[in-house]
Design an enzyme around this catalytic site. Sequence first.
Site, PDB file in Angstrom:
ATOM      1  N   ARG A  76       0.858  -1.183   0.000  1.00 49.38           N
ATOM      2  CA  ARG A  76       0.000   0.000   0.000  1.00 49.38           C
ATOM      3  C   ARG A  76       0.896   1.235   0.000  1.00 49.38           C
ATOM      4  O   ARG A  76       1.653   1.449   0.951  1.00 49.38           O
ATOM      5  CB  ARG A  76      -0.929  -0.008   1.225  1.00 49.38           C
ATOM      6  CG  ARG A  76      -1.750   1.241   1.301  1.00 49.38           C
ATOM      7  CD  ARG A  76      -2.827   1.232   2.368  1.00 49.38           C
ATOM      8  NE  ARG A  76      -3.424   2.535   2.332  1.00 49.38           N
ATOM      9  CZ  ARG A  76      -3.409   3.415   3.328  1.00 49.38           C
ATOM     10  NH1 ARG A  76      -2.890   3.112   4.503  1.00 49.38           N
ATOM     11  NH2 ARG A  76      -3.949   4.608   3.163  1.00 49.38           N
ATOM     12  N   HIS A 111      -3.228  10.812   0.395  1.00 48.56           N
ATOM     13  CA  HIS A 111      -2.707  10.635   1.756  1.00 48.56           C
ATOM     14  C   HIS A 111      -2.174  12.000   2.216  1.00 48.56           C
ATOM     15  O   HIS A 111      -0.988  12.173   2.451  1.00 48.56           O
ATOM     16  CB  HIS A 111      -1.637   9.542   1.775  1.00 48.56           C
ATOM     17  CG  HIS A 111      -1.402   8.923   3.124  1.00 48.56           C
ATOM     18  ND1 HIS A 111      -1.507   7.566   3.368  1.00 48.56           N
ATOM     19  CD2 HIS A 111      -1.067   9.468   4.309  1.00 48.56           C
ATOM     20  CE1 HIS A 111      -1.236   7.313   4.649  1.00 48.56           C
ATOM     21  NE2 HIS A 111      -0.955   8.460   5.241  1.00 48.56           N
ATOM     22  N   GLU A 126      -7.742   8.125   5.841  1.00 49.89           N
ATOM     23  CA  GLU A 126      -8.110   8.726   7.122  1.00 49.89           C
ATOM     24  C   GLU A 126      -8.713  10.127   6.971  1.00 49.89           C
ATOM     25  O   GLU A 126      -8.147  11.117   7.459  1.00 49.89           O
ATOM     26  CB  GLU A 126      -6.897   8.767   8.063  1.00 49.89           C
ATOM     27  CG  GLU A 126      -6.327   7.405   8.363  1.00 49.89           C
ATOM     28  CD  GLU A 126      -5.327   7.408   9.518  1.00 49.89           C
ATOM     29  OE1 GLU A 126      -4.912   8.487   9.944  1.00 49.89           O
ATOM     30  OE2 GLU A 126      -4.969   6.319   9.992  1.00 49.89           O
ATOM     31  N   ASN A 143      -7.820   1.362   9.338  1.00 51.19           N
ATOM     32  CA  ASN A 143      -6.568   1.569  10.072  1.00 51.19           C
ATOM     33  C   ASN A 143      -6.874   1.536  11.559  1.00 51.19           C
ATOM     34  O   ASN A 143      -7.832   2.179  12.007  1.00 51.19           O
ATOM     35  CB  ASN A 143      -5.972   2.948   9.771  1.00 51.19           C
ATOM     36  CG  ASN A 143      -5.467   3.076   8.341  1.00 51.19           C
ATOM     37  OD1 ASN A 143      -5.469   2.108   7.572  1.00 51.19           O
ATOM     38  ND2 ASN A 143      -5.024   4.271   7.995  1.00 51.19           N
ATOM     39  N   TYR A 178      -4.930   1.819  15.470  1.00 49.85           N
ATOM     40  CA  TYR A 178      -3.738   1.989  16.312  1.00 49.85           C
ATOM     41  C   TYR A 178      -4.050   1.914  17.801  1.00 49.85           C
ATOM     42  O   TYR A 178      -3.346   1.281  18.560  1.00 49.85           O
ATOM     43  CB  TYR A 178      -3.052   3.332  16.024  1.00 49.85           C
ATOM     44  CG  TYR A 178      -2.339   3.344  14.703  1.00 49.85           C
ATOM     45  CD1 TYR A 178      -1.044   2.869  14.583  1.00 49.85           C
ATOM     46  CD2 TYR A 178      -2.992   3.805  13.558  1.00 49.85           C
ATOM     47  CE1 TYR A 178      -0.397   2.847  13.357  1.00 49.85           C
ATOM     48  CE2 TYR A 178      -2.346   3.779  12.324  1.00 49.85           C
ATOM     49  CZ  TYR A 178      -1.047   3.301  12.227  1.00 49.85           C
ATOM     50  OH  TYR A 178      -0.419   3.275  11.017  1.00 49.85           O
ATOM     51  N   GLU A 188      -3.649  -0.255   7.756  1.00 46.02           N
ATOM     52  CA  GLU A 188      -2.547   0.160   8.643  1.00 46.02           C
ATOM     53  C   GLU A 188      -2.779  -0.386  10.042  1.00 46.02           C
ATOM     54  O   GLU A 188      -3.913  -0.391  10.537  1.00 46.02           O
ATOM     55  CB  GLU A 188      -2.450   1.692   8.787  1.00 46.02           C
ATOM     56  CG  GLU A 188      -1.944   2.423   7.585  1.00 46.02           C
ATOM     57  CD  GLU A 188      -1.850   3.933   7.817  1.00 46.02           C
ATOM     58  OE1 GLU A 188      -1.647   4.361   8.972  1.00 46.02           O
ATOM     59  OE2 GLU A 188      -2.007   4.660   6.828  1.00 46.02           O
TER      60      GLU A 188
HETATM   61  C1  FCB Z   1      -1.687   7.079  10.498  1.00 44.53           C
HETATM   62  C2  FCB Z   1      -1.295   7.684   9.162  1.00 44.53           C
HETATM   63  C3  FCB Z   1       0.083   7.257   8.701  1.00 44.53           C
HETATM   64  C4  FCB Z   1       1.078   7.244   9.851  1.00 44.53           C
HETATM   65  C5  FCB Z   1       0.529   6.438  11.003  1.00 44.53           C
HETATM   66  C6  FCB Z   1       1.482   6.325  12.165  1.00 44.53           C
HETATM   67  O1  FCB Z   1      -2.675   7.864  11.077  1.00 44.53           O
HETATM   68  O2  FCB Z   1      -2.218   7.304   8.169  1.00 44.53           O
HETATM   69  O3  FCB Z   1       0.487   8.116   7.662  1.00 44.53           O
HETATM   70  O4  FCB Z   1       1.379   8.529  10.233  1.00 44.53           O
HETATM   71  O5  FCB Z   1      -0.669   7.025  11.449  1.00 44.53           O
END
Ligand code: FCB
Length: 505
Positions: A130, A174, A219, A346, A348, A410
């Site tokens: 990607r 992006h 995002e 994505n 995190y 992600e």
């Molecule tokens: C996400 C972004 C990516 C990177 C990661 C850590 O929010 O999409 O570009 O910065 O965080």
Amino acid sequence: MDRRDFVKSSLATAGGALLAGRTSTAHAVATPSAAPQSDYKPAHVPGSVPDSVIDTARFPDGFLWGSATAAYQVEGAYNEDGKGESIWDRFVLAPGKIKNGDTGNVACDSYHRYRDDVALLRALNLKSYRFSIAWTRIQPDGTGPGNARGLDYYDRLTDALLAAGIRPLPTLYHWDLPQELEDRGGWPNRDTAARFADYAAIMGRRLGDRIENWCLFNESKTFTQLGYLTGIFAPGRKDPFAFLKATHTVNLAHGMGFRALKSANARVKVGSVYDVSPHLPASGSEADRIAADAMEKLSNFWFIVPPLTGSYPEGALPAARQQELLGARPGDEQLLRADLDFVGLNYYSLTRVAASQEKLGIPALDVTVDWAVGPDEKTDIGWDIYPQGFYDILMRMHKVTGRRPIEITENGAAYNNRPDATGQIHDPKRSAYLRAHLLALSRAIADGVPVRGYHCWSLMDNFEWAQGYTQRFGLTWVDFDDHQRRTIKESGHWYAKVATDNRVA
Ligand code: FCB
């Protein structure tokens, strides 16, 4: 400023909009909405080890293992071969915006070293890459015909990936809007949606014959909130009204870009990438619960519900003012719609939301929300480690996305371990983070969520936006002081084995 700090200082404003809306629609009759309502009961008890019940996982046959990067974060060559200026090229020059005054002018120099990147993907035995396309390489000022040298670059990258047996998965946007379009009003300006559709058509015509799967945006929540509401990302504006309009233009662009790509080449499959996160109330109070529920609508659902239903989640904005606040026009419902072929997610970390009494003094936006960071262990960037939330949010989003295949576009962690005396990078915490999240993912798949691929962020250390080069998310160490030397980290070797075995042992 860290992305977390942003929340404290200014998610408040967005929350104000949400809560005001919530109040004014409190007595409205509930109508079906694709966004699940507040029956959400996350299973996680902070401090527990939620995934301890399973410790190995096999993934479905044909599961796509990959990794991700983004143009501004890795390409460098910021002014070569006819590339125009983007809002990030401009933003990094503003004093105090980026740690150490870092820029993406050179980054990982992938524009010249993309063959090294493809070799890395092969060494890691990955089957999907990607990456994102820099709009300003294609249309330097955001309009007009495609720039041949920019198009050639993505042509070469695509062919190199295909020759290596790696699926290209491009993202059109992006975060690097042409500066010229920002000068004309940026995302709050409705016209930007049509510009985006033109750009999408150019790319579809050029690469649609070789690239089947495309992502429209990365995002949308994050770049509209941080770019137009809090100002910690490019273009650095702080205006709640501009922010709300930006969200609508992006949603229009999403629908129009979807159709533009499909008209350019009927065989392409089009999705987009949404960042999602469980929204947990910071306390057991009713006010915090309402705040978390409202905030979630503007985050998890604000960009995925409109394409699928033609309308926005209810209760996020005051119903009577919604059209005006978004700059929406009659007929936009049809423009918003996009029957996505797949969905990128994505993940995190989690989001904690608390109601706050602070008044902003803006009509209709007079209640605020804060973000409070929880007690969980953190990665080096300060984000909570919360694998149970990955499972929870996948189950939750599946209710909205239904039969559509999902790809994890992600997931990853910042750990800043440096090479030891022998040059090895020992980063056990990254492997542990990935392992816990992959186990959570496998549970979601077992429970019926149709996930077909996973991309680790990131293939290599790179320019981490406002954090500059201080946060390293890579499976590969990049020595920015020594000719961009790339060394696969221990976690990279671990991940390569997962990809090879199609299992987490
Ligand atoms: C996400 C972004 C990516 C990177 C990661 C850590 O929010 O999409 O570009 O910065 O965080």
